[in-house]
Design a protein around this motif. Structure first.
Motif, short mmCIF file in Angstrom:
data_model
loop_
_atom_site.label_atom_id
_atom_site.label_comp_id
_atom_site.label_asym_id
_atom_site.label_seq_id
_atom_site.Cartn_x
_atom_site.Cartn_y
_atom_site.Cartn_z
N LEU A 116 0.81 -1.21 0.00
CA LEU A 116 0.00 0.00 0.00
C LEU A 116 0.85 1.26 0.00
O LEU A 116 0.56 2.22 -0.72
N GLU A 160 0.78 4.12 -2.93
CA GLU A 160 0.48 5.52 -2.64
C GLU A 160 1.62 6.42 -3.10
O GLU A 160 1.38 7.50 -3.66
N GLU A 161 2.85 5.98 -2.88
CA GLU A 161 4.01 6.77 -3.30
C GLU A 161 4.08 6.88 -4.82
O GLU A 161 4.36 7.95 -5.37
N LEU A 209 1.55 6.73 -6.95
CA LEU A 209 0.49 7.64 -7.38
C LEU A 209 0.88 9.09 -7.14
O LEU A 209 0.64 9.96 -7.97
N ARG A 210 1.52 9.35 -6.01
CA ARG A 210 1.96 10.70 -5.70
C ARG A 210 3.02 11.17 -6.69
O ARG A 210 3.01 12.32 -7.15
N SER A 215 -5.08 3.41 -8.23
CA SER A 215 -5.81 4.14 -7.20
C SER A 215 -6.97 3.32 -6.66
O SER A 215 -7.19 3.25 -5.44
N LYS A 253 -5.48 0.48 -4.51
CA LYS A 253 -5.03 0.97 -3.22
C LYS A 253 -6.20 1.16 -2.26
O LYS A 253 -6.17 0.71 -1.11
N ASP A 254 -7.27 1.80 -2.74
CA ASP A 254 -8.44 2.03 -1.89
C ASP A 254 -9.12 0.71 -1.53
O ASP A 254 -9.64 0.56 -0.41
N LYS A 261 -7.29 -0.91 1.29
CA LYS A 261 -7.55 -0.19 2.54
C LYS A 261 -8.90 -0.56 3.13
O LYS A 261 -9.11 -0.48 4.35
#
Length: 451
Positions: free
Chosen positions: A227, A231-232, A234-235, A258, A261-262, A265
């Motif tokens: 995860l 996230e990294e 995508l950033r 994205s 990742k969600d 979570k």
């Protein structure tokens, strides 16, 4: 004999995964380009086999290509805005026809496999409305899923198929994203696996900026990321909605990452982005370590733990190919049992896919040192960073014990250890008791790292 051993390993994997995933739920999104491909019948056959093996299956097919074709044929203007189709209300009957044609195609293929699939009205939607001055018309957003009805359908042994259509309370239909629909189904039903199957979904450093912590496969693709890494990434990349084919691919991949990742979570164990142009990709991903594409996983995937007595047969099987190649010294079950406290294993889905041992020779003083040995990693997990993870874990363990330096003895893996900070050292630097076991004919070299 090597081929036989590899076949035996694959068979064991299949048996193990059938046991683990019995009654588990897999949600499968099939990209619209795969619907028209020659491999669709083979993919449906594989999904039917997975269903026969005891998994529950939901299919959410895409229909963007088919909708575009039917609207173009009717000369109805439309455009894609921020990932949604913007079309007039007059387009909705044709959009619904194309979406249900795709769903019916999937259902008919399942009928040919003696699997009963059903298409239902399980999605409540609302209008996307007017955003930043753009009227999205027929585009909708998912409001609610009929979870209890879906669960009952699955329990009855059916395969639910979800067209990319949702209805509001008054029965008005909207065109919704099939990729988002698959994700929300997976989250709502706490699916163990969510699959996005599309053509050639490479995630490589040639097209994306990648976090330093991810590991690449031999073909330059990312086989897996956790995860934090997702996230990294995508950033680092943002969302590119440019008009070229390359940018469209880039935007699609980032959008799926994205969603993945969600999903993780919100309780989905693993999300897989797979290449639908590869025949057999789905069963290989579910029932073996011979995966492909990219997996996004939550922090519960894989764990390092102390080796237990019941792990010994699996560890010996893991080591055997490396022993045959002269990379590892042969060890017996009796030796492993005697050194049980020194070993750790990497466990995934109740299977052992890596091992290593830390032998401490002295825990205090300037000359305190330890040896990392018996490092073996299942080749199927070789590009997922398991090797560095297991070595760094043992280095931390050595630090906690007050060890000042750690050495390894190797014949064929010097490059691997040098990347982790080990440097060549003299054979005379190792403890006398270890030097007595050194075989000059084998010619193992010493590499050391200071802690």
């Amino acid at each position: 004999m090597e081929n036989l051993s590899e076949s035996a390993k694959q068979i064991r994997d299949v048996i193990n995964y059938i046991k683990i995933f019995k009654d588990a739920l897999a949600v499968i999104h099939i990209d619209d380009q795969i619907i028209d491909s020659a491999l669709l019948p083979s993919l449906i056959h594989d999904i039917a086999l997975i269903h026969q093996a005891g998994l529950k299956v939901i299919v959410a097919p895409g229909a963007r290509k088919q909708i575009s074709e039917i609207l173009d044929g009717a000369k109805i203007e439309w455009k894609i805005q921020n990932g949604s189709r913007v079309a007039p209300e007059s387009a909705m009957p044709l959009i619904k026809t194309a979406a249900f044609d795709v769903a019916n195609t999937i259902m008919n293929h399942f009928a040919g496999e003696n699997r009963t699939a059903v298409i239902g009205n399980w999605v409540k939607a609302r209008a996307k409305g007017v955003l930043d001055g753009t009227d999205y018309g027929t585009a909708g957003e998912i409001d609610k899923l009929k979870i209890d009805v879906i669960k009952q359908t699955l329990d009855d042994g059916f395969i639910p198929i979800f067209p990319c259509i949702g209805w509001n309370d008054l029965g008005k239909p909207y065109n919704i994203s099939s990729a988002e629909l698959a994700q929300q189904i997976a989250c709502g039903l706490k699916a163990q696996k969510l699959f996005y199957i599309l053509p050639d979904p490479k995630i490589s450093k040639q097209e994306f900026s990648l976090p330093d912590t991810v590991h690449l496969s031999d073909d330059g693709n990312i086989p897996a990321m956790n995860l934090a890494e997702a996230e990294e990434m995508l950033r680092m990349n943002g969302v590119d909605c440019g008009g070229t084919a390359a940018n469209e691919h880039r935007a699609q991949i980032l959008s799926l990452l994205s969603l993945a990742k969600d999903a993780c979570k919100k309780g989905v164990d693993r999300v897989h982005i797979l290449n639908g142009n590869v025949d057999g990709i789905l069963p290989c991903e579910i029932f073996s370590g011979i995966g492909s594409g990219t997996m996004v996983y939550n922090n519960g995937y894989g764990d390092l733990r102390a080796m237990q007595s019941q792990d010994i047969p699996s560890v010996l099987s893991l080591m055997n190919p490396f022993v045959q190649k002269g990379i590892l010294l042969e060890r017996t079950a009796k030796q492993l049992k005697a050194d049980l406290d020194n070993y750790i294993v990497y466990n995934v889905d109740e299977g052992i896919h890596a091992c290593a041992a830390l032998k401490v020779y002295q825990e205090s003083g300037a000359s305190a040192q330890a040896e990392i040995c018996a490092v073996a990693v299942d080749p199927a997990y070789g590009n997922m960073g398991v090797g560095p993870k297991i070595v760094n874990y043992l280095l931390d363990k050595a630090r906690a014990k007050g060890v000042k330096s750690v050495f390894v003895m190797t014949t064929q893996t010097a490059d691997f250890f040098e990347k982790l900070g080990f440097a060549p050292d003299s054979i005379d630097s190792i403890p006398p008791e270890r030097k007595k076991l050194w075989n000059p004919e084998r010619g193992s070299k010493v590499y050391r790292i200071s802690l």
